[in-house]
Design an enzyme around this catalytic site. Structure first.
Site, mmCIF file in Angstrom:
data_model
loop_
_atom_site.group_PDB
_atom_site.id
_atom_site.type_symbol
_atom_site.label_atom_id
_atom_site.label_comp_id
_atom_site.label_asym_id
_atom_site.label_seq_id
_atom_site.Cartn_x
_atom_site.Cartn_y
_atom_site.Cartn_z
ATOM 1 N N GLY A 12 47.871 36.149 45.785
ATOM 2 C CA GLY A 12 47.545 34.612 45.724
ATOM 3 C C GLY A 12 48.628 34.022 46.687
ATOM 4 O O GLY A 12 48.030 32.780 47.212
ATOM 5 N N ARG A 81 47.585 47.086 40.819
ATOM 6 C CA ARG A 81 47.472 48.641 40.567
ATOM 7 C C ARG A 81 48.912 49.187 40.697
ATOM 8 O O ARG A 81 49.404 49.144 41.933
ATOM 9 C CB ARG A 81 46.467 49.113 41.401
ATOM 10 C CG ARG A 81 45.849 50.322 40.583
ATOM 11 C CD ARG A 81 44.284 50.266 41.216
ATOM 12 N NE ARG A 81 44.155 50.256 42.411
ATOM 13 C CZ ARG A 81 43.583 51.168 43.370
ATOM 14 N NH1 ARG A 81 43.432 52.394 42.866
ATOM 15 N NH2 ARG A 81 43.435 50.984 44.635
ATOM 16 N N SER A 118 40.802 39.243 41.116
ATOM 17 C CA SER A 118 41.441 40.284 40.404
ATOM 18 C C SER A 118 40.718 41.333 40.049
ATOM 19 O O SER A 118 39.218 41.312 40.051
ATOM 20 C CB SER A 118 41.551 39.587 38.911
ATOM 21 O OG SER A 118 42.356 38.268 39.116
ATOM 22 N N HIS A 174 33.329 47.793 43.962
ATOM 23 C CA HIS A 174 34.979 47.831 44.380
ATOM 24 C C HIS A 174 35.468 48.889 43.785
ATOM 25 O O HIS A 174 35.762 48.868 42.692
ATOM 26 C CB HIS A 174 35.570 46.569 44.188
ATOM 27 C CG HIS A 174 36.939 46.497 44.969
ATOM 28 N ND1 HIS A 174 36.692 46.712 46.468
ATOM 29 C CD2 HIS A 174 38.166 45.984 44.676
ATOM 30 C CE1 HIS A 174 38.121 46.723 46.692
ATOM 31 N NE2 HIS A 174 38.909 46.230 45.898
#
Ligand code: NAI
Length: 306
Positions: A12, A81, A118, A174
């Site tokens: 971000g 992650r 996200s 993804h």
């Protein structure tokens, strides 16, 4: 105009900086629940304006009032992650976060466009679509631009040619089931298959599939953010400047590519208003099968969310 980035973490904050340096909005807002973080990072970025020479004003806040009337939201809020953690492990936590963020977006900027970042990406985009009730033109997921950038960067290293001359398309969800389209990969129009053996191409595809994990393996404490932020900002730029760019994005499919009711990476035309068009390209039988497998993986994650 105003662009708001939700989540002032690695992705971000880097998005906000890129948006400001490219002057893609008069005002760039960063929102995060972590007290002081968006304010501190925004002020720090704004203090770089005299050196970098941009007039986009960067501000940080906890409160969504600062984001009122934003044209675009880039949503990066969530947990990143960790090593050994699959994207799907993040599912439930991030779904709760994205739901609450989406409610606020719909409240303060009902006409805005959401670029979801996200993870797990395809499912978080669905959560945002369902929570806001926005039309699919205004909820788009970032994955394909990043996956394609990784693939292009690896091809460039392998061939020793400019990254700018490499065009490629990576479709699908993804994750490990992404579908790089070798038949649409060209170097200034020359098919990649004429420049590299199938064996080398397969190796590059394998590296692309594991591109996210490769970075996590090095960083240990976080995941990639320079390339992901560049990818999300490229999508925002296409929309702000009404560029009609054809970029691989996660879009909500209504029958395209034989899929209905899920987000999946497909070639999209991005411009004013968000998603203008989904392009249907011909696929080989094996690419079609791979895309179906990828769609199943997205459906499984949707099911895991309940
Ligand atoms: P990070 O941990 O550095 O930043 C996440 C930020 O979200 C933190 O500052 C946290 O305080 C904030 N946050 C948590 N709950 C919030 C809420 N309810 N409202 C506002 N902010 C909230 O993580 P990073 O590295 O920036 O990654 C962000 C997300 O982007 C992760 O889910 C990650 O998996 C995903 N990602 C997706 C990519 C893609 O290709 N789609 C690529 C890279 C990351």
């Amino acid at each position: 105009n105003k662009i708001t980035v939700v989540g002032a973490g690695h992705v971000g904050a880097t998005c906000a900086q890129r948006l400001a340096e490219k002057e893609l909005a008069r005002e760039v807002v960063m929102i995060d629940i972590a007290e002081g973080i968006p304010q501190g990072k925004a002020l720090d970025q704004w203090e770089s304006a005299p050196v970098e020479g941009f007039d986009s004003h960067v501000v940080g806040a906890q409160d969504y009032e600062a984001a009122a009337g934003s044209d675009i939201f880039i949503v990066t809020a969530g947990i990143a992650r960790k090593p050994g953690m699959s994207r799907d492990d993040l599912l439930k936590t991030n779904a709760g976060i994205v739901r609450s963020v989406s409610k606020e977006i719909a409240r303060v900027a009902p006409d805005s466009i959401i670029i979801m970042v996200s993870n797990p990406l395809d499912v978080m985009a669905q959560v945002a679509l369902d929570t806001t009730g926005f039309p699919r033109e205004r909820v788009i997921g970032m994955a394909g631009v990043l996956d394609t950038a990784r693939y292009r960067s690896f091809i460039s290293l392998e061939l020793g040619v400019s990254v700018e001359d490499i065009q490629a398309l990576v479709l699908g969800g993804h994750g490990d089931t992404m579908v790089p389209l070798v038949s649409y990969t060209t170097i200034s129009g020359i098919p990649l298959t004429q420049m590299l053996s199938q064996e080398r191409i397969d190796a590059l595809i394998e590296r692309t599939r594991k591109g996210g994990a490769e970075i996590v393996g090095y960083l240990k404490t976080g995941s990639a953010y320079y390339a992901p932020s560049a990818a999300a900002v490229q999508m925002a730029e296409a929309i702000v400047k009404d560029k009609n760019r054809i970029l691989p994005c996660a879009a909500h499919l209504k029958g395209e590519y034989g899929q209905d009711g899920i987000f999946l990476g497909v070639p999209c035309k991005l411009g004013e208003g968000g998603l203008k068009e989904i392009l249907q390209v011909e696929l080989t039988d094996s690419e079609e099968a791979a895309l179906r497998t990828s769609a199943e993986a997205v459906r499984d994650t949707m099911a895991a969310l309940g």
